[in-house]
Design an enzyme around this catalytic site. Structure first.
Site, PDB file in Angstrom:
ATOM      1  N   GLU A   5      -3.661  -9.600   3.875  1.00  0.00           N
ATOM      2  CA  GLU A   5      -4.470  -9.629   4.988  1.00  0.00           C
ATOM      3  C   GLU A   5      -5.449 -10.426   5.151  1.00  0.00           C
ATOM      4  OE1 GLU A   5      -3.575  -7.414   2.689  1.00  0.00           O
ATOM      5  OE2 GLU A   5      -2.777  -5.367   3.726  1.00  0.00           O
ATOM      6  N   GLU A  14       0.677  -1.156   0.014  1.00  0.00           N
ATOM      7  CA  GLU A  14      -0.006   0.085  -0.103  1.00  0.00           C
ATOM      8  C   GLU A  14       0.881   1.123   0.093  1.00  0.00           C
ATOM      9  OE1 GLU A  14      -2.158  -1.508   3.550  1.00  0.00           O
ATOM     10  OE2 GLU A  14      -3.944  -1.526   2.079  1.00  0.00           O
TER      11      GLU A  14
HETATM   12  C1  3H9 Z   1      -1.146  -5.012   6.983  1.00  0.00           C
HETATM   13  O1  3H9 Z   1      -0.439  -4.837   6.390  1.00  0.00           O
HETATM   14  C2  3H9 Z   1      -2.426  -4.327   7.175  1.00  0.00           C
HETATM   15  C3  3H9 Z   1      -2.201  -2.893   6.258  1.00  0.00           C
HETATM   16  O2  3H9 Z   1      -3.407  -2.913   5.150  1.00  0.00           O
HETATM   17  C4  3H9 Z   1      -2.995  -1.708   7.357  1.00  0.00           C
HETATM   18  C5  3H9 Z   1      -2.542  -0.526   6.985  1.00  0.00           C
HETATM   19  C6  3H9 Z   1      -3.088   0.741   7.715  1.00  0.00           C
HETATM   20  N1  3H9 Z   1       4.609  -7.791  11.805  1.00  0.00           N
HETATM   21  O3  3H9 Z   1       7.825 -15.081   8.705  1.00  0.00           O
HETATM   22  P1  3H9 Z   1       9.155 -15.106   9.463  1.00  0.00           P
HETATM   23  C7  3H9 Z   1       7.868 -11.262  12.508  1.00  0.00           C
HETATM   24  S1  3H9 Z   1      -1.465  -6.548   7.909  1.00  0.00           S
HETATM   25  C8  3H9 Z   1       5.068  -8.071  12.805  1.00  0.00           C
HETATM   26  O4  3H9 Z   1       9.496 -16.057  10.132  1.00  0.00           O
HETATM   27  P2  3H9 Z   1      10.275 -15.211   6.860  1.00  0.00           P
HETATM   28  C9  3H9 Z   1       7.796 -12.667  12.728  1.00  0.00           C
HETATM   29  O5  3H9 Z   1       6.742 -12.894  13.847  1.00  0.00           O
HETATM   30  C10 3H9 Z   1       0.067  -7.249   7.537  1.00  0.00           C
HETATM   31  N2  3H9 Z   1       6.141  -9.081  12.881  1.00  0.00           N
HETATM   32  O6  3H9 Z   1      10.305 -14.643   8.446  1.00  0.00           O
HETATM   33  C11 3H9 Z   1       8.841 -13.184  13.067  1.00  0.00           C
HETATM   34  O7  3H9 Z   1       9.144 -13.052  14.386  1.00  0.00           O
HETATM   35  P3  3H9 Z   1      10.148 -13.850  15.372  1.00  0.00           P
HETATM   36  C12 3H9 Z   1       0.417  -7.930   6.112  1.00  0.00           C
HETATM   37  C13 3H9 Z   1       6.193  -9.629  11.744  1.00  0.00           C
HETATM   38  O8  3H9 Z   1      11.506 -14.643   6.101  1.00  0.00           O
HETATM   39  C14 3H9 Z   1      10.035 -12.566  12.210  1.00  0.00           C
HETATM   40  O9  3H9 Z   1       9.187 -11.127  11.741  1.00  0.00           O
HETATM   41  N3  3H9 Z   1       1.641  -8.555   5.978  1.00  0.00           N
HETATM   42  C15 3H9 Z   1       5.573  -9.224  10.648  1.00  0.00           C
HETATM   43  O10 3H9 Z   1      10.044 -16.880   7.007  1.00  0.00           O
HETATM   44  C16 3H9 Z   1      10.305 -13.004  10.947  1.00  0.00           C
HETATM   45  O11 3H9 Z   1       9.287 -13.686  10.227  1.00  0.00           O
HETATM   46  C17 3H9 Z   1       1.632  -9.754   6.383  1.00  0.00           C
HETATM   47  O12 3H9 Z   1       1.009 -10.614   6.548  1.00  0.00           O
HETATM   48  C18 3H9 Z   1       4.741  -8.186  10.660  1.00  0.00           C
HETATM   49  N4  3H9 Z   1       4.135  -7.844   9.268  1.00  0.00           N
HETATM   50  O13 3H9 Z   1       9.116 -14.591   6.133  1.00  0.00           O
HETATM   51  C19 3H9 Z   1       3.129 -10.459   5.989  1.00  0.00           C
HETATM   52  N5  3H9 Z   1       5.890 -10.070   9.711  1.00  0.00           N
HETATM   53  O14 3H9 Z   1      11.330 -13.910  14.833  1.00  0.00           O
HETATM   54  C20 3H9 Z   1       3.476 -11.275   7.231  1.00  0.00           C
HETATM   55  C21 3H9 Z   1       6.841 -11.168  10.138  1.00  0.00           C
HETATM   56  O15 3H9 Z   1       9.960 -13.205  16.683  1.00  0.00           O
HETATM   57  N6  3H9 Z   1       4.859 -11.775   7.213  1.00  0.00           N
HETATM   58  N7  3H9 Z   1       7.053 -10.661  11.429  1.00  0.00           N
HETATM   59  O16 3H9 Z   1       9.369 -15.349  15.558  1.00  0.00           O
HETATM   60  C22 3H9 Z   1       5.189 -12.682   6.344  1.00  0.00           C
HETATM   61  O17 3H9 Z   1       4.472 -13.216   5.658  1.00  0.00           O
HETATM   62  C23 3H9 Z   1       6.772 -13.340   6.511  1.00  0.00           C
HETATM   63  O18 3H9 Z   1       7.097 -12.835   7.686  1.00  0.00           O
HETATM   64  C24 3H9 Z   1       7.617 -12.956   5.396  1.00  0.00           C
HETATM   65  C25 3H9 Z   1       9.022 -13.197   5.923  1.00  0.00           C
HETATM   66  C26 3H9 Z   1       7.166 -13.540   4.024  1.00  0.00           C
HETATM   67  C27 3H9 Z   1       7.491 -11.337   5.230  1.00  0.00           C
END
Ligand code: 3H9
Length: 703
Positions: free
Chosen positions: A130, A110
């Protein structure tokens, strides 16, 4: 703030770099830092364009999901600054270019779409995931994406949440240019010429409202994300973009975003997101514990489980030695593996080349030759304690002393198996779920002597094998099957009381389970359950009611799918239809046993089966066989088809209110007998108005 975002000049281009490891989430301070960088760039006359980039492994992976939990808890999180940032970026009179590598997900995409241009390296991915958190894009994504990529693409991306690769995003109009070389210099060069480019407000691309596309999107979301509400809200918001001006569309999006964020589904899915990452952390086994190298595996047993496990290792690029007792069994096993790979190619899951390479990694064998080279041995022989012990005693002799010996047992005592070797510290359970090459769960069973290195290596290996590894203790059935027993028991009791199998299964399917429990028992084989029951018959308590109908079906030669008859009748394509004999048999049995007929509503069916799971789960937790309640949830979602959007059984109980669950369990106890005795932990937490989640936190704090 300064360390979250930095900014500097490269000639006439300002670079704003986000540095919020590990994934550059838009945590408090990040949007503010970008805005500050932008103000700085706008103030400097020599700056003509701006590049926004991410440091480390990614661009921006979205809003900080931990902030949503705070909003749930009634505190306001950091979302307003993100909305202000979007406005600032768009209003900038100097062109802003988003330079994308890694992932631009959710709020990350976004932010990128609020910039005037987007460039990306070919390996980058963009997406609006999301819905996987039970919410919809809340930073204007549902309004900008259809304007850039058209209605169809936006409907698909926002309702299913799957990411798209950079090349596809470029073709769709989301990315303006792919940068083949180094990203930042490429993005700066692009930005230098940005002022000469046509302003890319691609609103002309947006399609007029298309009822067919919207209906098709609802249908696809209902199929792929059955039971979830957010995908339908996302479709409504995207559809609004095609008939309303931008600002009004944004208001629709905000209303729907708020509704979704307040829902139990988003609480459940956010719990699952963090839970999947929490289970990899084992208290007492830190990063300092060195893992053992796993370069080769040997597998004993080429049946359904052994063959599936061989594919799991081969798919991860690890060479496999697959042993069977004789050539005929080995040929059968290899033929199944070859057929499974061919089917994967047919379904487009693998290319022919990939499948061929993986198949070549599996070497069939009828003896232990080569086992001395294996770093890990996985035993997948028949579920029989004497056979397992014999196998482990043999393995102890033919393998290196530093090789891990893992048993794929689903119910047997790991300590007893380990005692057959001279190295119990190297023995562990690796309980794969059938079909092993498809199911994501790996229950890792720690015996009383299992060494820390063996546990750490197993957890790490699970990740390599693309499994969700969950560490559990050594009790009968471990965590998953121990809890599954009372769940299945209730489903059979319900039929014995006169409820049709399709009514019982239908209620649980509507609840969101991947399959009803009776259909699962038919699939696993009723004979398997009966054999296990016989093995543990001596542990049965007098005066307690036990399920008998499955044994009666077995006695009549009906083992489920494998014999074409069980709780259902199966045709040649294994399509089930009602089996009228079942209710007749149940009626006869109930009359003989003096069981009351008890027609149950769908709600009661769900309560009896799911609360039986929860009650046993509370025991497992209190006895320490699961590390945390969230571990149980992740086991049930990934191994037993429990709907993720309900959070797993323990989170489901939290959301239903433990006092309510406990009250119902007590009623069942009064009505149906001792097997409904409330678990002490459930009673304790209910009386203290607490939750399993709070119990996890208090235990973590005490550790
Ligand atoms: C959003 O954006 C809503 C908007 O529309 C609103 C705007 C107003 N936040 O997965 P990993 C942490 S909703 C906080 O093992 P990878 C995760 O918990 C969001 N923490 O790494 C972990 O912590 P820990 C939309 C996050 O390389 C560490 O980072 N976005 C977030 O296998 C490593 O993560 C998503 O849904 C976050 N957003 O994969 C994306 N993301 O080490 C969600 C990660 O303490 N994330 N963490 O256990 C992912 O899909 C994967 O993390 C990603 C990397 C593919 C990015």
């Amino acid at each position: 703030m300064a360390n979250l975002v930095s900014y500097y000049k490269e000639g006439n281009v300002a670079v704003i770099a986000v540095d919020n490891p590990p994934v550059n989430a838009l945590s408090p301070g990040v949007p503010e830092g970008i805005m500050e960088g932008l103000r700085w760039a706008l103030m400097h006359d020599d700056v003509e364009a701006v590049v926004l980039a991410g440091r480390g492994r990614t661009f921006i992976a979205g809003a900080d999901i931990r902030e949503f939990e705070k909003i749930h808890a009634g505190h306001h999180g950091g979302l307003d600054p993100i909305l202000r940032l979007l406005a600032d970026l768009e209003d900038s009179d100097k062109p802003v270019v988003a330079a994308i590598h890694g992932t631009a997900f959710g709020g990350g995409l976004e932010v990128a779409m609020a910039c005037h241009y987007r460039v990306a390296v070919p390996t980058a991915q963009v997406g609006q995931p999301e819905v996987k958190l039970g919410i919809i894009p809340g930073g204007q994504g549902t309004q900008r994406l259809p304007r850039l990529a058209g209605l169809g693409k936006a409907l698909e991306m926002c309702s299913l949440g799957e990411p798209v690769r950079a090349a596809e995003a470029k073709a769709a109009g989301i990315i303006d240019e792919l940068i083949e070389g180094e990203l930042l210099p490429g993005a700066i060069a692009f930005a230098r010429h940005a002022t000469a480019r046509t302003p890319p407000r691609a609103s002309q691309k947006i399609a007029a409202p298309d009822p067919d596309a919207v209906a098709a999107a609802h249908e696809a979301a209902s199929k792929r994300l059955r039971g979830q509400t957010a995908p339908h809200a996302a479709i409504e918001a995207v559809e609004a973009a095609s008939r309303l001006p931008f600002r009004e569309g944004c208001q629709v999006e905000t209303r729907l975003f708020d509704q979704c964020l307040a829902s139990d589904q988003s609480k459940a899915l956010i719990h699952v997101f963090f839970g999947e990452r929490t289970v990899s952390k084992v208290p007492g086994i830190g990063k300092d514990v060195e893992t053992l190298p796993i370069r080769r595996v040997a597998i004993v047993g080429a049946g359904t489980m052994g063959g599936g496990i061989a594919m799991v290792y081969a798919n991860a690029g690890i060479p496999v030695l697959l042993k069977e007792a004789n050539e005929a069994a080995l040929d059968r096993g290899m033929a199944t593996i070859t057929r499974n790979y061919a089917n994967s190619v047919k379904r487009g899951r693998f290319t022919e080349e990939f499948a061929g390479q993986r198949l070549k990694l599996i070497t069939p064998h009828v003896n232990y030759g080569g086992f001395e080279d294996a770093d890990i041995i996985v035993e997948a022989v028949f579920e029989d304690m004497e056979l397992k012990k014999r196998t482990f005693a043999e393995l102890d002799k033919v393998t290196r002393p530093d090789a891990i010996l893992a048993s794929n047992t689903s119910t047997l005592d790991i300590d007893e198996i380990a005692a057959a070797t001279s190295r119990p510290h190297m023995v562990i359970g690796h309980h794969f779920f059938s079909p092993a090459n498809v199911m994501r769960l790996l229950e890792i069973v720690r015996g009383k002597a299992t060494g820390a290195q063996v546990i750490a290596t197993s957890m790490e290996l699970a990740r390599r094998l693309k499994k969700v590894g969950v560490l559990v203790g050594n009790c009968r059935g471990f965590v998953g099957n121990r809890m599954f027993a009372p769940y299945c028991r209730e489903s059979v009791f319900l039929v014995e009381e006169g409820n049709a199998p399709e009514h019982v299964d239908g209620a649980l399917y509507a609840f969101g389970m991947a399959m009803g429990p009776l259909a699962v028992q038919d699939l696993a084989g009723l004979d398997v359950g009966c054999r296990i029951r016989k093995e543990f018959k001596h542990l049965e308590q007098p005066g307690l009611r036990y399920a008998e109908l499955d044994s009666l079906l077995c006695a009549a030669g009906h083992y489920g799918q494998k014999t074409g008859r069980g709780f259902y009748i199966y045709d040649a394509a294994r399509k089930p239809s009602p089996n009228p004999e079942v209710l007749a048999l149940a009626g006869e049995y109930a009359a003989k046993a003096g069981l009351a007929r008890h027609p149950a509503t769908s709600e009661e069916i769900v309560e009896r089966c799911v609360y039986a799971l929860i009650n046993e789960g509370a025991r497992v937790l209190e006895e320490g066989f699961a590390l945390r309640s969230v571990d149980i949830d992740i086991i049930y979602i990934n191994g037993y088809g429990f709907p993720a959007w309900r959070g797993g059984p323990m989170k489901y109980a939290d959301l239903a209110g433990l006092a309510n669950v406990y009250a119902r369990v007590r009623q069942f106890h009064d009505r149906f007998g001792e097997h409904w005795k409330p678990a002490p932990l459930l009673e304790h937490l209910a009386r203290h108005n607490s939750t399993f989640t709070a119990y996890d936190k208090s235990r973590a704090a005490a550790a």
